[in-house]
Scaffold this motif. Structure first.
Motif, PDB file in Angstrom:
ATOM      1  N   THR A 371      32.219  10.834 -20.439  1.00  0.00           N
ATOM      2  CA  THR A 371      30.763  10.966 -20.445  1.00  0.00           C
ATOM      3  C   THR A 371      30.143  10.047 -21.491  1.00  0.00           C
ATOM      4  O   THR A 371      29.145   9.363 -21.222  1.00  0.00           O
ATOM      5  CB  THR A 371      30.358  12.417 -20.748  1.00  0.00           C
ATOM      6  OG1 THR A 371      31.019  13.296 -19.849  1.00  0.00           O
ATOM      7  CG2 THR A 371      28.857  12.599 -20.617  1.00  0.00           C
ATOM      8  N   PHE A 385      26.052  12.638 -17.702  1.00  0.00           N
ATOM      9  CA  PHE A 385      26.448  14.041 -17.853  1.00  0.00           C
ATOM     10  C   PHE A 385      26.624  14.721 -16.494  1.00  0.00           C
ATOM     11  O   PHE A 385      27.614  15.408 -16.257  1.00  0.00           O
ATOM     12  CB  PHE A 385      25.402  14.763 -18.704  1.00  0.00           C
ATOM     13  CG  PHE A 385      25.188  16.198 -18.343  1.00  0.00           C
ATOM     14  CD1 PHE A 385      26.187  17.134 -18.533  1.00  0.00           C
ATOM     15  CD2 PHE A 385      23.983  16.623 -17.812  1.00  0.00           C
ATOM     16  CE1 PHE A 385      25.997  18.464 -18.208  1.00  0.00           C
ATOM     17  CE2 PHE A 385      23.778  17.941 -17.477  1.00  0.00           C
ATOM     18  CZ  PHE A 385      24.794  18.870 -17.669  1.00  0.00           C
ATOM     19  N   VAL A 386      25.684  14.505 -15.596  1.00  0.00           N
ATOM     20  CA  VAL A 386      25.750  15.177 -14.297  1.00  0.00           C
ATOM     21  C   VAL A 386      26.903  14.633 -13.462  1.00  0.00           C
ATOM     22  O   VAL A 386      27.614  15.392 -12.785  1.00  0.00           O
ATOM     23  CB  VAL A 386      24.405  15.035 -13.546  1.00  0.00           C
ATOM     24  CG1 VAL A 386      24.524  15.580 -12.130  1.00  0.00           C
ATOM     25  CG2 VAL A 386      23.306  15.770 -14.289  1.00  0.00           C
ATOM     26  N   SER A 389      30.157  15.992 -14.879  1.00  0.00           N
ATOM     27  CA  SER A 389      30.188  17.441 -14.668  1.00  0.00           C
ATOM     28  C   SER A 389      30.506  17.784 -13.218  1.00  0.00           C
ATOM     29  O   SER A 389      31.342  18.650 -12.943  1.00  0.00           O
ATOM     30  CB  SER A 389      28.833  18.046 -15.058  1.00  0.00           C
ATOM     31  OG  SER A 389      28.834  19.441 -14.883  1.00  0.00           O
ATOM     32  N   GLU A 390      29.865  17.075 -12.278  1.00  0.00           N
ATOM     33  CA  GLU A 390      30.126  17.349 -10.860  1.00  0.00           C
ATOM     34  C   GLU A 390      31.512  16.875 -10.440  1.00  0.00           C
ATOM     35  O   GLU A 390      32.155  17.486  -9.591  1.00  0.00           O
ATOM     36  CB  GLU A 390      29.071  16.664  -9.987  1.00  0.00           C
ATOM     37  CG  GLU A 390      27.786  17.458  -9.844  1.00  0.00           C
ATOM     38  CD  GLU A 390      26.942  16.991  -8.678  1.00  0.00           C
ATOM     39  OE1 GLU A 390      26.896  17.684  -7.644  1.00  0.00           O
ATOM     40  OE2 GLU A 390      26.330  15.913  -8.810  1.00  0.00           O
ATOM     41  N   ASN A 394      33.667  21.339 -14.149  1.00  0.00           N
ATOM     42  CA  ASN A 394      33.942  22.104 -15.360  1.00  0.00           C
ATOM     43  C   ASN A 394      32.612  22.561 -15.959  1.00  0.00           C
ATOM     44  O   ASN A 394      31.909  21.792 -16.604  1.00  0.00           O
ATOM     45  CB  ASN A 394      34.717  21.255 -16.367  1.00  0.00           C
ATOM     46  CG  ASN A 394      35.242  22.078 -17.524  1.00  0.00           C
ATOM     47  OD1 ASN A 394      34.539  22.933 -18.046  1.00  0.00           O
ATOM     48  ND2 ASN A 394      36.474  21.815 -17.921  1.00  0.00           N
ATOM     49  N   HIS A 395      32.278  23.819 -15.739  1.00  0.00           N
ATOM     50  CA  HIS A 395      31.017  24.359 -16.246  1.00  0.00           C
ATOM     51  C   HIS A 395      31.142  24.836 -17.687  1.00  0.00           C
ATOM     52  O   HIS A 395      30.127  25.007 -18.368  1.00  0.00           O
ATOM     53  CB  HIS A 395      30.548  25.511 -15.351  1.00  0.00           C
ATOM     54  CG  HIS A 395      30.414  25.120 -13.914  1.00  0.00           C
ATOM     55  ND1 HIS A 395      29.457  24.229 -13.466  1.00  0.00           N
ATOM     56  CD2 HIS A 395      31.119  25.471 -12.811  1.00  0.00           C
ATOM     57  CE1 HIS A 395      29.568  24.068 -12.165  1.00  0.00           C
ATOM     58  NE2 HIS A 395      30.574  24.798 -11.735  1.00  0.00           N
ATOM     59  N   VAL A 398      29.702  22.159 -20.248  1.00  0.00           N
ATOM     60  CA  VAL A 398      28.372  21.605 -19.999  1.00  0.00           C
ATOM     61  C   VAL A 398      27.660  21.241 -21.305  1.00  0.00           C
ATOM     62  O   VAL A 398      27.162  20.116 -21.467  1.00  0.00           O
ATOM     63  CB  VAL A 398      27.522  22.599 -19.177  1.00  0.00           C
ATOM     64  CG1 VAL A 398      26.059  22.178 -19.188  1.00  0.00           C
ATOM     65  CG2 VAL A 398      28.023  22.659 -17.749  1.00  0.00           C
ATOM     66  N   MET A 402      26.866  17.434 -22.787  1.00  0.00           N
ATOM     67  CA  MET A 402      25.458  17.088 -22.999  1.00  0.00           C
ATOM     68  C   MET A 402      25.271  16.469 -24.384  1.00  0.00           C
ATOM     69  O   MET A 402      24.629  15.425 -24.547  1.00  0.00           O
ATOM     70  CB  MET A 402      24.573  18.337 -22.869  1.00  0.00           C
ATOM     71  CG  MET A 402      24.221  18.743 -21.470  1.00  0.00           C
ATOM     72  SD  MET A 402      23.083  20.167 -21.541  1.00  0.00           S
ATOM     73  CE  MET A 402      22.785  20.421 -19.799  1.00  0.00           C
TER      74      MET A 402
END
Length: 441
Positions: A371, A385-386, A389-390, A394-395, A398, A402
């Motif tokens: 990231t 970031f998105v 993440s997608e 991996n939530h 987050v 960020m």
């Protein structure tokens, strides 16, 4: 009393002049999205086949990169400049420039079916020669070109066509619909037209459904469940953000300086000998491949995936060599993207930082560094970031990623004032006449 004949005439005119054009425009975006999704899937399959062909040749002839690199880069650079000007590089700067143009003829030099066809063919040629390049950026230009073509069939052209095509290209390439929308907002336009939001969303959905129907429901790098509990381990966020952000800024700086030219005999030589320069870039790529035991060729997808799984056995030089190889591939003038290679560089840097942060799992550090490095390159923290993440589903990470993206953006700006895509897009803009001269005509 209302005349029924007059009433039906008014209703018919309303349908013909209001409802029909409105639904025709919406259908245009949906059909275009389906086409972009199909092209993105086809490009992914062909890119994998091209890389497989390259690795097959290297298995048979270990010194093949020293022939394929210089020769293939020179050929691709010549074909691009001679027949497909506007198709060089990732293609995202061209689409950004086209998005801000009003003249349709100028736009067609950057987004058209001819450009899209050349982009695909020359991207595959580069991958067959081992280029450290991705297909996601080229998919953006192909997607925008496809939507531009459909737009020319519509008398009431929509200003959001290129934006929708770009967003759909990212969404289908990464199988990440939300990332496509965020990319369109943050990176492509740096603003968002409310009236285009529904149309962009519809295009992204159509492209995503096409990808889903063909390749199924998958995450780009698979799912990771690692987490980073609050505590001393969070130092990894700062370390990844600073180091990878600086590295990403340095990479962007190199691309921008070479593209804009620099006051030095070497800079003038590059401008006057672009084909020979491309051949030398191909030679440099082959040398990087030799030093990296063949790991730096191609998109870097497999290498990044193994690092994310925490079982990589790559050379510690993989990250730096991948950065150099991607820079050489990008400045050579051949078509090819930097998204996937950038993620691979970030994963490689995570592998190098892992001994300094033994308490942090490698998979967590890889997500942070991927990231941060991508943010350092494009200076679009939301998009980076998105996307990551997608792609990893991996939530739990987050908030850390960020923060890593924000730190990386600040670090990158110390080296490079502007993200690479928007800086390079200026070179595709028409030169504006001074205002004093414009008033004389």
């Amino acid at each position: 009393m209302t005349d029924p004949v007059a009433y039906h005439r008014r209703a018919g005119r309303h349908v013909r002049h209001v409802w029909w054009p409105m639904w025709r425009r919406r259908a245009l975006f949906v059909v275009g999205g389906l086409a972009v999704g199909g092209l993105a899937v086809a490009m992914a399959k062909m890119a994998d086949a091209a890389q497989g062909l390259f690795h097959g040749m290297v298995t048979m002839w270990p010194w093949a990169p020293f022939v394929l690199g210089p020769g293939g880069f020179a050929l691709a650079a010549w074909l691009t400049s001679a027949f497909f000007p506007g198709a060089q590089g990732s293609g995202i700067p061209q689409v950004i420039a086209a998005h801000h143009m009003q003249d349709m003829q100028l736009r067609s030099k950057l987004v058209s079916l001819r450009i899209a066809g050349g982009k695909i063919v020359l991207l595959l040629l580069g991958l067959v020669c081992g280029a450290s390049a991705g297909r996601e950026g080229p998919t953006v230009q192909v997607g925008a070109s496809t939507m531009f073509f459909f737009g020319r069939l519509e008398p009431h052209r929509q200003p959001g066509l290129l934006l929708a095509g770009s967003a759909a290209g990212i969404a289908a390439a990464f199988n990440a619909p939300l990332a496509g929308i965020i990319f369109g907002i943050e990176e492509m336009s740096r603003s968002f037209e409310v009236r285009a939001s529904g149309l962009v969303l519809g295009t992204v959905i159509a492209a995503g459904l096409t990808s889903l129907a063909v390749v199924g429901d998958y995450t780009y790098f698979g799912s990771t469940s690692a987490s980073l509990p609050i505590g001393p381990q969070w130092i990894a966020v700062l370390v990844a953000g600073v180091i990878c952000g600086l590295a990403g800024g340095l990479f962007s700086r190199i691309l921008i300086v070479v593209a804009t030219g620099f006051v030095h005999p070497a800079g003038r030589w590059i401008k006057t000998k672009p084909i020979l320069f491309a051949a030398l870039c191909g030679l440099g790529l082959a040398l990087c491949g030799l030093a990296g035991a063949g790991s730096i060729f191609g998109t870097g997808y497999e290498q990044a995936q193994t690092i994310l799984r925490g079982n990589a056995t790559l050379t510690p030089l993989f990250g730096p060599l991948k950065l150099i190889a991607t820079a050489l591939s990008s400045v050579s003038g051949i078509p090819g993207g930097i998204f996937s290679p950038s993620l691979a560089v970030g994963a490689g840097l995570a592998q190098d930082l892992a001994p300094l942060l033994p308490q942090v799992p490698l998979s967590v550090l890889a997500v942070l560094c991927m990231t941060a490095y991508l943010t350092g390159v494009v200076q679009a923290p939301l998009t980076s970031f998105v996307i990551v993440s997608e792609m990893t589903e991996n939530h739990a990470l987050v908030i850390p990623i960020m923060l890593a993206s924000l730190v990386a953006q600040a670090a990158s700006k110390l080296v490079c004032k502007e993200g690479v895509y928007h800086a390079l897009s200026a070179h595709f803009m028409p030169i504006q006449a001074p205002k004093a001269l414009e008033t004389d005509h």
